[in-house]
Write an enzyme that holds these catalytic residues in place. Structure first.
Site, PDB file in Angstrom:
ATOM      1  N   ASP A  16      40.790  36.122  48.040  1.00  0.00           N
ATOM      2  CA  ASP A  16      40.678  37.389  48.781  1.00  0.00           C
ATOM      3  C   ASP A  16      40.457  37.178  50.273  1.00  0.00           C
ATOM      4  O   ASP A  16      39.776  37.974  50.928  1.00  0.00           O
ATOM      5  CB  ASP A  16      39.540  38.268  48.213  1.00  0.00           C
ATOM      6  CG  ASP A  16      39.688  38.480  46.731  1.00  0.00           C
ATOM      7  OD1 ASP A  16      40.819  38.763  46.307  1.00  0.00           O
ATOM      8  OD2 ASP A  16      38.690  38.351  46.001  1.00  0.00           O
ATOM      9  N   LYS A  19      45.347  36.431  52.416  1.00  0.00           N
ATOM     10  CA  LYS A  19      46.558  35.591  52.485  1.00  0.00           C
ATOM     11  C   LYS A  19      47.826  36.424  52.499  1.00  0.00           C
ATOM     12  O   LYS A  19      48.823  36.009  53.063  1.00  0.00           O
ATOM     13  CB  LYS A  19      46.599  34.628  51.289  1.00  0.00           C
ATOM     14  CG  LYS A  19      45.477  33.608  51.298  1.00  0.00           C
ATOM     15  CD  LYS A  19      45.515  32.709  50.088  1.00  0.00           C
ATOM     16  CE  LYS A  19      45.193  33.391  48.791  1.00  0.00           C
ATOM     17  NZ  LYS A  19      43.818  33.904  48.662  1.00  0.00           N
ATOM     18  N   GLY A  43      46.035  39.041  43.938  1.00  0.00           N
ATOM     19  CA  GLY A  43      46.333  40.377  44.441  1.00  0.00           C
ATOM     20  C   GLY A  43      46.576  40.267  45.931  1.00  0.00           C
ATOM     21  O   GLY A  43      45.638  40.167  46.706  1.00  0.00           O
ATOM     22  N   HIS A  44      47.839  40.194  46.319  1.00  0.00           N
ATOM     23  CA  HIS A  44      48.161  40.023  47.737  1.00  0.00           C
ATOM     24  C   HIS A  44      48.679  41.344  48.293  1.00  0.00           C
ATOM     25  O   HIS A  44      49.714  41.845  47.864  1.00  0.00           O
ATOM     26  CB  HIS A  44      49.194  38.908  47.918  1.00  0.00           C
ATOM     27  CG  HIS A  44      48.661  37.559  47.529  1.00  0.00           C
ATOM     28  ND1 HIS A  44      49.417  36.424  47.528  1.00  0.00           N
ATOM     29  CD2 HIS A  44      47.427  37.184  47.141  1.00  0.00           C
ATOM     30  CE1 HIS A  44      48.663  35.403  47.156  1.00  0.00           C
ATOM     31  NE2 HIS A  44      47.452  35.846  46.903  1.00  0.00           N
ATOM     32  N   GLN A 209      44.571  32.740  44.963  1.00  0.00           N
ATOM     33  CA  GLN A 209      43.143  32.440  44.811  1.00  0.00           C
ATOM     34  C   GLN A 209      42.667  31.630  46.029  1.00  0.00           C
ATOM     35  O   GLN A 209      43.229  31.774  47.093  1.00  0.00           O
ATOM     36  CB  GLN A 209      42.844  31.709  43.496  1.00  0.00           C
ATOM     37  CG  GLN A 209      43.026  32.578  42.245  1.00  0.00           C
ATOM     38  CD  GLN A 209      44.458  32.693  41.789  1.00  0.00           C
ATOM     39  OE1 GLN A 209      45.175  31.713  41.712  1.00  0.00           O
ATOM     40  NE2 GLN A 209      44.883  33.888  41.476  1.00  0.00           N
TER      41      GLN A 209
HETATM   42  P1  IMP Z   1      41.105  34.051  36.126  1.00  0.00           P
HETATM   43  O1  IMP Z   1      41.922  33.432  37.193  1.00  0.00           O
HETATM   44  O2  IMP Z   1      41.525  35.443  35.756  1.00  0.00           O
HETATM   45  O3  IMP Z   1      40.976  33.157  34.913  1.00  0.00           O
HETATM   46  O4  IMP Z   1      39.604  34.215  36.690  1.00  0.00           O
HETATM   47  C1  IMP Z   1      38.781  33.095  36.975  1.00  0.00           C
HETATM   48  C2  IMP Z   1      37.927  33.346  38.213  1.00  0.00           C
HETATM   49  O5  IMP Z   1      38.762  33.388  39.352  1.00  0.00           O
HETATM   50  C3  IMP Z   1      37.153  34.672  38.196  1.00  0.00           C
HETATM   51  O6  IMP Z   1      35.930  34.484  38.880  1.00  0.00           O
HETATM   52  C4  IMP Z   1      38.055  35.598  39.009  1.00  0.00           C
HETATM   53  O7  IMP Z   1      37.328  36.644  39.602  1.00  0.00           O
HETATM   54  C5  IMP Z   1      38.584  34.627  40.044  1.00  0.00           C
HETATM   55  N1  IMP Z   1      39.891  35.015  40.579  1.00  0.00           N
HETATM   56  C6  IMP Z   1      41.095  34.887  39.996  1.00  0.00           C
HETATM   57  N2  IMP Z   1      42.074  35.323  40.814  1.00  0.00           N
HETATM   58  C7  IMP Z   1      41.465  35.729  41.933  1.00  0.00           C
HETATM   59  C8  IMP Z   1      41.959  36.255  43.168  1.00  0.00           C
HETATM   60  O8  IMP Z   1      43.157  36.426  43.391  1.00  0.00           O
HETATM   61  N3  IMP Z   1      41.012  36.547  44.097  1.00  0.00           N
HETATM   62  C9  IMP Z   1      39.697  36.335  43.904  1.00  0.00           C
HETATM   63  N4  IMP Z   1      39.195  35.831  42.786  1.00  0.00           N
HETATM   64  C10 IMP Z   1      40.073  35.530  41.804  1.00  0.00           C
END
Ligand code: IMP
Length: 419
Positions: A16, A19, A43-44, A209
């Site tokens: 977040d 990017k 989520g971009h 991420q």
């Molecule tokens: P997962 O990727 O859904 O398995 O989530 C694993 C961890 O990564 C959790 O803490 C999510 O909140 C975090 N996470 C996954 N994708 C994002 C992102 O795009 N932005 C921020 N945190 C993320």
């Protein structure tokens, strides 16, 4: 200096960082924008000319006209992909993505398992429940369904049989109709990118991420299930390291984190509320309120080292406007000793105490930021420049771009951002 032919964009914190906007900026005039890891958990968002475009699986840079590429390192939710393609076509009707035949498909089974694993854990991670972890685990078990499989009904049936038997549940996705819709876009990604780069094409690799969510180098187990660092651009899209021109490290002017896990500089109370509300710090994918905290230099230094960052893009500087003082964690203390480096073992990181340096705050109106975006660095509020210069000094990396608003057009560039 001429801008390089390829750039890798990575997040330096827990995701977040903004990017999407940076990728959009760097993709103007680029030939291809490549996602190389992750899936619908990302989520971009880009706000262009009053229109907010939200991407989960397609690269946000494709909104700037670059051809969207999805590399083998990604896991794809096909219904989401088709939905985003439709959206993108509303602005660019001729868009033709390139989808790797080796990327894996996220199925309903994976989303169900994601929720079940979370419920079974003592230490819930707070995943996005998009099925990301289970899809990657099936990939590593060599049970996963790849894009190439669904193009061949016989192969898909055999693969699905094993998958359903192993998981003791059934797949309920209309795979054959979705296969028909994407078939024409499936192409050998390494060969495509290799041709493109050798012929002088401009490519932007858009990380998802953030570094501290990397499966190997992040705050395990509170991480995502892929490698999020710059090196993954190569493995996740099949290009050699010699193709990487520049690594752009995107960082927010403060820190946020969604989900569980250690966060040494986390704030509570009114400061957290103020930043969360001014920065609209709610998850793009899940809507969850983000945890908020001060900037963490040991964590940033670690991220710069892992990614070999060429320059920093600092986002949301305007959100801190109006605060009397702004704090920066310069080192940690633990059990009476000083720690200059970030321990990545979550159990240890949970025990550190941040040591802060206090900076004078700044106050600027919308109009002030607009002027700074137009005229440049010297127009930024002087105390905000002190803050940015301190970041440069403490990380050893130049701030090449400062973003001061959600809209494209509100940024101060100190480096050549053209493609
Ligand atoms: P997962 O990727 O859904 O398995 O989530 C694993 C961890 O990564 C959790 O803490 C999510 O909140 C975090 N996470 C996954 N994708 C994002 C992102 O795009 N932005 C921020 N945190 C993320």
């Amino acid at each position: 200096m001429k801008s390089p032919k390829t750039r890798v964009i990575v997040g330096l914190q827990w995701g977040d960082e903004g990017k999407g906007k940076i990728s959009y900026l760097l993709c103007r005039g680029a030939d291809a924008a490549v996602r190389f890891q992750g899936g619908g958990n990302a989520g971009h968002t880009v706000l262009v000319e009053g229109r907010r475009l939200k991407f989960n699986i397609l690269p946000a840079g494709s909104a700037a006209g670059a051809r969207p590429v999805i590399g083998s390192g990604c896991v794809i939710d096909l219904s989401r992909l088709l939905h985003e393609l439709k959206l993108l076509r509303s602005t660019n009707p001729s868009v033709k993505p390139v989808i790797s035949p080796s990327s894996h498909i996220v199925l309903n089974i994976h989303r169900e398992l994601d929720a079940e694993v979370e419920a079974a854990r003592e230490d819930s991670i707070g995943t996005t429940r998009m099925g990301i972890g289970p899809a990657y685990s099936d990939k590593c078990l060599r049970l996963g369904l790849r894009v190439s499989d669904i193009l061949d009904p016989k192969a898909a049936a055999a693969r699905l049989k094993t998958l359903e038997r192993f998981h003791r549940r059934s797949v309920s996705e209309p795979l054959s109709s979705r296969a028909e819709e994407i078939a024409e876009y499936v192409e050998d990604v390494p060969a495509y990118l290799s041709r493109l780069v050798r012929h002088g094409g401009r490519v932007v690799f858009e990380g998802a991420q953030g570094t501290l969510l990397d499966i190997d180098y992040g705050t395990y187990p509170y991480v995502t299930s892929s490698n999020t660092i710059a090196g993954a651009a190569c493995t996740g899209s099949g290009v050699p390291p010699s193709f990487v021109g520049e690594v752009v490290g995107v960082m927010k002017a403060y820190t946020t984190r969604v989900g569980a896990g250690p966060f040494p500089t986390e704030l509570g109370g009114s400061d957290a509320e103020r930043i969360r509300s001014a920065g609209a710090e709610y998850g793009t994918t899940t809507g969850r309120p983000r945890r908020v905290g001060w900037l963490d230099i040991p964590a940033l230094r670690y991220a710069c080292m892992l990614n070999g960052v060429s320059w920093l893009a600092v986002t949301k500087l305007d959100i801190l406007s109006g605060m009397e003082e702004v704090r920066v964690c310069t080192r940690y203390e633990m059990d009476g000793s000083e720690l200059k480096q970030m321990p990545t073992e979550s159990r240890i990181l949970e025990r550190v105490r941040p040591v802060y340096e206090v900076f004078r705050g700044w106050k600027a109106s919308e109009e002030d930021w607009r002027r700074a975006a137009k005229i440049g660095w010297d127009e930024l509020p002087p105390t905000s420049r002190e803050y940015l210069e301190a970041i440069e000094e403490m990380t050893g990396v130049l701030v090449g771009l400062v973003s001061v608003g959600e809209s494209v057009g509100y940024e101060v560039c100190r480096t050549d951002t053209s493609a």
